[in-house]
Design a protein around this motif. Structure first.
Motif, mmCIF file in Angstrom:
data_model
loop_
_atom_site.group_PDB
_atom_site.id
_atom_site.type_symbol
_atom_site.label_atom_id
_atom_site.label_comp_id
_atom_site.label_asym_id
_atom_site.label_seq_id
_atom_site.Cartn_x
_atom_site.Cartn_y
_atom_site.Cartn_z
ATOM 1 N N HIS A 166 -0.288 10.219 6.380
ATOM 2 C CA HIS A 166 -1.329 10.700 7.303
ATOM 3 C C HIS A 166 -1.030 12.116 7.781
ATOM 4 N N PRO B 205 3.415 5.084 6.025
ATOM 5 C CA PRO B 205 2.032 5.561 6.183
ATOM 6 C C PRO B 205 1.930 6.778 7.090
ATOM 7 N N ALA B 206 2.775 6.879 8.100
ATOM 8 C CA ALA B 206 2.695 8.022 9.015
ATOM 9 C C ALA B 206 2.930 9.334 8.293
ATOM 10 N N ASP C 192 0.808 -1.220 0.000
ATOM 11 C CA ASP C 192 0.000 0.000 0.000
ATOM 12 C C ASP C 192 0.841 1.269 0.000
ATOM 13 N N SER D 22 -3.175 3.745 12.228
ATOM 14 C CA SER D 22 -3.818 3.242 11.013
ATOM 15 C C SER D 22 -4.245 1.803 11.268
ATOM 16 N N GLN D 23 -5.147 1.308 10.442
ATOM 17 C CA GLN D 23 -5.623 -0.065 10.555
ATOM 18 C C GLN D 23 -5.013 -0.911 9.439
ATOM 19 N N VAL D 24 -4.607 -2.128 9.801
ATOM 20 C CA VAL D 24 -4.018 -3.055 8.850
ATOM 21 C C VAL D 24 -4.754 -4.373 8.950
ATOM 22 N N GLN E 70 -0.054 0.661 14.233
ATOM 23 C CA GLN E 70 -1.018 -0.130 13.476
ATOM 24 C C GLN E 70 -1.995 -0.841 14.405
ATOM 25 N N SER F 182 4.343 5.022 13.314
ATOM 26 C CA SER F 182 3.062 4.487 12.846
ATOM 27 C C SER F 182 2.576 3.447 13.849
#
Length: 343
Positions: A220, A216-217, A183, A339-341, A295, A293
């Motif tokens: 965001h 991802p951080a 992702d 975040s969701q994984v 998760q 991050s």
């Protein structure tokens, strides 16, 4: 006399000194087991087979002298439970015998791998010598295995539980890493799309487990605040298959362009990571802000692991030590973005 050989080994006058000697030997043996458990736990964490645990160094001079409070508490509970369950050393002898002989067999098998695959000794004399050693150990293990129902089930059960925990954590980390990597935005696309975004004159350090793409951080943070730092460092910590890593090989930096760099910090499995100390040679990191991050794992029916293993992995993630403590990050300069994984 065969019913009590230990107490009849010495005259009655020397019985008390014999008991004191046996107690001292027991304490010495237990200390070696406890210290070994701490060291093996630290190495398992560094190699990615256990979640992050609190490990304290007990010596400022000698490397490798560590103390793990969680493991110490677990050992205490296990010892009390075993003593109350077996109630006598005679009942525990079967469990101890199977554990020792199984360890001997496994050690001999690992020696065989080293001798034939790494050292590559001459098979003409290495094979007969190794065959004799393995035959002796297998014979002792076969004799001890007859006592499986009398207590040998205990070390076998402990080994199975530990194997499940190790394999679940290792597999879960690989699944999460693969999901994040799949992702992640390519770095070229990120540099192009943020070329005109307002810059904050400061340095941001993003900890990431993957060496490709954008963490991802960062995405965001960019989405929420519509700004980016003038200098961005992607930091990945790797564990080598050696106890220690030389200082010259500790850190490597690759410039990606437009103020963005990727840094890889390497540690041996016998070392505790200290990211701020490793980044001291990188200019501008003294007052940098660290972004992490966090998760939240969502178990699904997707291929990967069984549902019960996914729940076990999620529980281990929730109870792992905080990254800011494990990596010695300055608490007042750390920002966490969640975040969701799905796994």
């Amino acid at each position: 006399m065969i019913d009590s050989p230990f107490y009849l080994m010495a005259p009655p006058a020397l019985l008390v000194p014999l008991l004191l000697l046996a107690a001292a030997a027991t304490v010495i043996a237990s200390q070696s087991i406890i210290s070994g458990a701490f060291s093996v736990t630290q190495q398992a964490v560094q190699l990615g087979y256990l979640p992050r645990l609190a490990v304290r160094h007990t010596s400022a001079i000698e490397r490798g002298q560590v103390y793990a409070p969680t493991i110490n508490a677990m050992l205490f509970v296990a010892v009390v439970a075993i003593v109350l369950g077996f109630r006598s050393s005679a009942a525990l002898a079967a469990a101890f015998g199977l554990a020792v002989t199984a360890t001997m067999v496994l050690t001999t098998l690992m020696i065989g791998y080293v001798v034939f695959r790494i050292w590559r000794w001459n098979p003409l004399w290495a094979v007969p010598l190794y065959a004799v050693l393995l035959a002796l150990d297998i014979g002792l293990f076969a004799a001890s295995s007859t006592k499986f129902m009398d207590g040998g089930w205990l070390p076998t059960g402990v080994a199975i539980v530990l194997m499940i925990v190790f394999a679940t954590w290792h597999r879960g980390r690989r699944l999460v890493g693969s999901k994040i990597a799949a992702d992640a935005m390519p770095i070229e696309l990120f540099l192009t799309s943020t070329a005109k975004v307002h810059r904050v004159p400061a340095t941001a350090i993003y900890l990431t487990t993957v060496r490709d793409g954008v963490p991802p951080a960062l995405l965001h943070n960019l989405k929420a605040n519509q700004v980016r730092h003038a200098r961005i460092l992607f930091v990945t910590v790797e564990t080598a298959l050696t106890p220690y890593v030389a200082a010259a090989e500790r850190l490597s930096e690759a410039v990606l362009g437009d103020g963005v760099s990727r840094i890889v910090i390497r540690y041996g499995f016998f070392e505790n990571p200290d990211i701020p100390a490793a980044l001291r040679e990188v200019e501008g990191t003294e007052r940098a802000t660290y972004f992490l991050s966090r998760q939240t794992l969502v178990p699904t029916r997707k291929p990967g692991m069984a549902r019960w293993r996914e729940h076990l992995f999620s529980a281990m993630v929730r109870n792992a030590e905080q990254p800011m403590t494990f990596f010695c990050l300055p608490i007042n300069r750390v920002v966490e973005l969640g975040s969701q994984v799905e796994i």
